[in-house]
Write a protein that holds these residues in place. Sequence first.
Motif, short mmCIF file in Angstrom:
data_model
loop_
_atom_site.label_atom_id
_atom_site.label_comp_id
_atom_site.label_asym_id
_atom_site.label_seq_id
_atom_site.Cartn_x
_atom_site.Cartn_y
_atom_site.Cartn_z
N PRO A 40 -4.05 -12.09 5.75
CA PRO A 40 -4.22 -13.23 4.84
C PRO A 40 -4.14 -14.58 5.56
O PRO A 40 -3.55 -14.71 6.64
CB PRO A 40 -3.04 -13.08 3.86
N SER A 41 -4.68 -15.58 4.93
CA SER A 41 -4.64 -16.94 5.46
C SER A 41 -3.20 -17.41 5.63
O SER A 41 -2.35 -17.18 4.76
CB SER A 41 -5.38 -17.88 4.49
N GLY A 42 -2.92 -18.05 6.75
CA GLY A 42 -1.60 -18.59 7.02
C GLY A 42 -0.62 -17.62 7.63
O GLY A 42 0.49 -18.00 8.00
N VAL A 43 -0.99 -16.34 7.74
CA VAL A 43 -0.08 -15.32 8.27
C VAL A 43 -0.29 -15.16 9.77
O VAL A 43 -1.41 -14.95 10.23
CB VAL A 43 -0.29 -13.97 7.55
N SER A 44 0.80 -15.26 10.53
CA SER A 44 0.72 -15.13 11.99
C SER A 44 1.51 -13.95 12.53
O SER A 44 1.36 -13.59 13.70
CB SER A 44 1.21 -16.42 12.67
N THR A 45 2.37 -13.35 11.71
CA THR A 45 3.09 -12.14 12.10
C THR A 45 3.18 -11.19 10.91
O THR A 45 3.22 -11.63 9.75
CB THR A 45 4.54 -12.43 12.59
N ILE A 46 3.22 -9.91 11.22
CA ILE A 46 3.42 -8.90 10.19
C ILE A 46 4.51 -7.94 10.64
O ILE A 46 4.83 -7.83 11.82
CB ILE A 46 2.13 -8.09 9.90
N SER A 47 5.07 -7.25 9.66
CA SER A 47 6.00 -6.16 9.90
C SER A 47 5.50 -4.96 9.09
O SER A 47 4.84 -5.16 8.06
CB SER A 47 7.41 -6.53 9.49
N ALA A 48 5.76 -3.74 9.56
CA ALA A 48 5.20 -2.59 8.86
C ALA A 48 6.04 -1.35 9.10
O ALA A 48 6.76 -1.23 10.10
CB ALA A 48 3.77 -2.33 9.33
N VAL A 49 5.91 -0.40 8.17
CA VAL A 49 6.48 0.94 8.34
C VAL A 49 5.34 1.94 8.20
O VAL A 49 4.42 1.75 7.39
CB VAL A 49 7.59 1.23 7.31
N LEU A 50 5.38 3.00 9.01
CA LEU A 50 4.33 4.00 9.02
C LEU A 50 4.97 5.39 9.06
O LEU A 50 5.85 5.64 9.89
CB LEU A 50 3.42 3.85 10.25
N ILE A 51 4.54 6.29 8.17
CA ILE A 51 5.11 7.63 8.10
C ILE A 51 3.97 8.64 8.20
O ILE A 51 2.99 8.58 7.44
CB ILE A 51 5.87 7.84 6.78
N GLY A 52 4.07 9.55 9.16
CA GLY A 52 3.06 10.58 9.31
C GLY A 52 3.16 11.64 8.23
O GLY A 52 4.21 11.87 7.63
N GLY A 53 2.05 12.33 7.96
CA GLY A 53 2.04 13.40 6.98
C GLY A 53 2.84 14.60 7.44
O GLY A 53 2.81 14.98 8.62
N GLY A 54 3.57 15.23 6.53
CA GLY A 54 4.36 16.41 6.85
C GLY A 54 3.50 17.65 7.03
O GLY A 54 2.38 17.74 6.50
N GLY A 55 4.01 18.62 7.79
CA GLY A 55 3.27 19.84 8.04
C GLY A 55 3.33 20.83 6.90
O GLY A 55 4.34 20.93 6.20
N GLY A 56 2.24 21.58 6.72
CA GLY A 56 2.22 22.63 5.72
C GLY A 56 2.97 23.87 6.19
O GLY A 56 3.06 24.15 7.39
N SER A 84 2.48 -10.16 16.30
CA SER A 84 1.57 -11.30 16.17
C SER A 84 0.18 -10.85 15.71
O SER A 84 -0.36 -9.86 16.21
CB SER A 84 1.44 -12.03 17.51
N VAL A 85 -0.35 -11.59 14.76
CA VAL A 85 -1.70 -11.35 14.25
C VAL A 85 -2.40 -12.70 14.07
O VAL A 85 -1.77 -13.75 14.14
CB VAL A 85 -1.66 -10.60 12.90
N THR A 86 -3.69 -12.65 13.80
CA THR A 86 -4.48 -13.85 13.54
C THR A 86 -5.04 -13.79 12.14
O THR A 86 -5.63 -12.77 11.74
CB THR A 86 -5.64 -13.96 14.55
#
Length: 292
Positions: A40-56, A84-86
């Motif tokens: 988005p406009s005005g955003v210069s940094t982000i934070s995130a969480v990522l979770i992989g799919g569990g096994g069958g 950092s992002v643009t």
Amino acid sequence: MIGANVSAFSIGKAVGRGGGVIPDGQIEYTSAGTFSFVVPSGVSTISAVLIGGGGGASASTSSYNGFSGGGGSGGGLAWIANTSVTAGETLTVQVGGGGSGGTAAGQNNATAGDDSYIRRGSSYLAQGNKGNKGTYNSSGTVTGGGYSGDGGGYGGSGGGGKDRNSGGGGGGAGGYSGDGGNGSTGTNYQTATAGAGGGGGGGTGANTFTAKVNFGGGGVGIYGQGASGGAPPQNYNQQGNVGSAGTGRLFGAGGSGAEDDSAGGGADGGGGAVRIIWGEGRAYPSTNTGNV
């Protein structure tokens, strides 16, 4: 900017330390697929969480006195704090789906989950790796998914099956600062362990349960680190306890395996997820990570 399978997006306004207006917001991706995230406009940094799919999880080798199915392992959890992002750039987001359980007795066709990641071009900013499929005709365990980022945790191991015995338990999803709990092997229900650092607890396998298995390890929530999932009771058919306010096998937990006398299939793994937040003073694993 919102595409299919994106479950939430909101923007507020906050005044930054330098006096400028900083947009606050978040976006969630909770269905398997690949998406484009435009900063988005005005955003210069982000934070995130990522979770992989569990096994069958695997099915039994036979519907009568077979070798029970092994549990799938949990997906890894990764987070990034201040990357950092643009404004206006496009990042690729993939959400890993949960693996499929073995379909029926005698069918060695369980599948692993899929990785979840955020990528800039060919460069990966973070990745929560997939959980592995449960073993078939084997008492061996399967390791959980790993992670790459500023922090996170490995998924818990999926427990092995056992000849003429209970199935193996599903592994818990990885935590924000520790690993998911391990699933039990056969009737050794005490081998299911608690999660750590907000991770999900391991589950136990199926016994006296002849339908397709519908439980597994504990999943993990996406709103920041919370309490870890404890070890389940030392008994069969136990869903693993969730970590960080997850729900059942969501997100990232492995499925539990079918028992030796069942024609039914092993449990599917829990799907993965990716959540991105931005704004002044917001960062994973637990700083103002709730919805705004």
